[in-house]
Scaffold this active site. Sequence first.
Site, short mmCIF file in Angstrom:
data_model
loop_
_atom_site.label_atom_id
_atom_site.label_comp_id
_atom_site.label_asym_id
_atom_site.label_seq_id
_atom_site.Cartn_x
_atom_site.Cartn_y
_atom_site.Cartn_z
N ARG A 274 -13.64 -20.34 -15.83
CA ARG A 274 -12.91 -21.46 -16.42
C ARG A 274 -11.43 -21.13 -16.60
O ARG A 274 -10.56 -21.98 -16.43
CB ARG A 274 -13.54 -21.86 -17.76
CG ARG A 274 -12.89 -23.11 -18.36
CD ARG A 274 -13.66 -23.64 -19.57
NE ARG A 274 -14.87 -24.31 -19.12
CZ ARG A 274 -16.09 -23.96 -19.51
NH1 ARG A 274 -16.26 -22.94 -20.32
NH2 ARG A 274 -17.14 -24.62 -19.07
N ALA A 275 -11.11 -19.87 -16.94
CA ALA A 275 -9.71 -19.50 -17.13
C ALA A 275 -8.93 -19.67 -15.84
O ALA A 275 -7.79 -20.17 -15.85
CB ALA A 275 -9.63 -18.05 -17.62
#
Length: 662
Positions: A274-275
């Site tokens: 997700r980052a």
Amino acid sequence: MSSEVPVPAAPPRGPVEIAADAAGPDATYPFSAVVGQDRLRLALILCAVHPGIGGVLVRGEKGTAKSTVVRALTTLLPPVVTEGRERPARLVELPVGATEDRVVGSIDLERVLRDGEKAFAPGLLAGAHDGVLYVDEVNLLHDHLVDVLLDAAAMGRVHVERDGISLSYPARFVLVGTMNPEEGELRPQLLDRFGLTVDVAASRDVDERVEVVRRRMAYERDPAAFAARYAPEDAALAAEIATARGRLTGVDLPDTELRRIAALCAAFDVDGMRADLVIARTAVAHAAWRGGTRVEADDVRVAAELALPHRRRRDPFDEPGLDPRQLDDALDRADDAAREEEPPRSDPDPDTDPDAAPRPPEADGADDSPSPEGEPDPDPDGPDGGGAPEPGERPAAPPGSEFRTRLLEVPGVGDGAPGRRSRSRSNRGRAVHAIESPSGGIHLVGTVLAAVPHQGERGRASGRLRLEARDLRGAQREGREGNLVIFVVDASGSMAARERISAVTGAVVSLLRDAYQRRDKVAVIVVRGSAADVVLPPTSSVDIAVRRLRSMRTGGKSPLAQGFLRAREVVARERLRDPARRALVVTLTDGRATGARDAVEKARAAARLLGESGAASVTVDCETGMVRLGLAVDLARAQRGGYVRLTEMSAQQVAGVVRAAA
């Protein structure tokens, strides 16, 4: 089988509703009139440009204009087109104390009973579709609402399965939350759902503070005139956001910058992907916002500064934030990785490979607690709350190994805030019996049984059961609550052996971790020297408690009586503030009260007073050695509470639940 239930769309706001919304003290404060807070404003603008970033978490002390800036954002958002009609973007506020029915929606009982047809009343999430969902004090949001938000944020839809209905509706929104870290941290799952995070603080510049006060007072004197003064700037800003949105699809994200992003996320050892996605979307949005057509290194840096600070926390007790020097170092090495044609070698050894990406301090087992130098301590009396050290005292040994603790539970059924420790009456959980109020959802069997005796007078000969509003019965549900857990830690000379105090502090840290997971408030009282000090007043921020324990001093006498009396005072004071939250006092001691000739008797008398206060208690016996005096057992009996040995605290070693005796 799913039932077809009509879901009315949330009606567009008319001029009257918009004017009513603007009547609030902060709702119409112009975005352009906010002084300072450049990073917060940039984060909100980037989410307005690219809603797919995932929203913003705003952390900071009270009085830093967090809510003012968020509410002002709505006037800058491009309008939303729904079914061929254009309407303003909405900002929907989710109250911390909202019920699940209010958030996701529920069956429309009035239409069901009046018209005999199934109908659904949409909740707040339906109104937030294509807009902003704002949660003030998001860290205080009840767990069952957190679960709902997680599902909606992950899928962009809300699924409702309750009261005999089964349906779903779209709920895509920009999630914006504000919080004061001193009041407790977020669950890691919800923390990760926020795309960006910003820490805000009041400026220390005198001129800037003067300008803040000057503008606020001008706004309060005449809100309409003040808003009109900044209307051209807000309109220009809204136009720039709309233009940047239009540029998004034309912004190029080259492979070089993608490799830079991947190398940066790998360097900080963040979980999942997700980052990487958030940084990529934010970098594209930043490039579009500055008018560029290609993502550059500076765009990636800005995105990393906003997206990484909350994702590098591997533990609720880790310090938030991002060290600029570490970011610079990681970016330098990411440059090398970005220029390589082949992917960098996997799992490099930083001790032998000079080109290996840097690892966060916690990856090497280093202590990432804040350095005393330059770190303001919230306690004016020193880091351990006890003032100057007394003769014979010394710093405590580092905490021993942590473990999953046994569940310490308050007996009976309470009415406290939702949590995961003790039994309580709740709007969620299993239904135990029917009640007249349907606030906890409909109790179907209870409703039918209430209607059956009246079927004759209602003219029913055969066919369907005839229901009236007075037949409705709600479900009394039993769930779990969070408690106030007060730790009384004996740090006297008899406990000061390095191995023993290390084991004790390790146990307390484990209990604090358990309290964090169960959504408790905690307080810590340290007994040593000549007094019992409340080193941490009741709070939901357990990471502060861990920092205090790491700086705790040991040695000296053991005034246990004062420790019990101080715990009794804390319990009484908190009952006035939060009557529904029940208290559990956990004492870690070997029971050897010292300091006066009758210290042991005074400790027993004080323990009896604590027990008579109604607070549940558990005494953790820390006595070791071949010869045991059994003094801690006497203290547990005096408190009429539970007793357990320190070696029995691990859930892996001993099965079962420790319930404090009533």
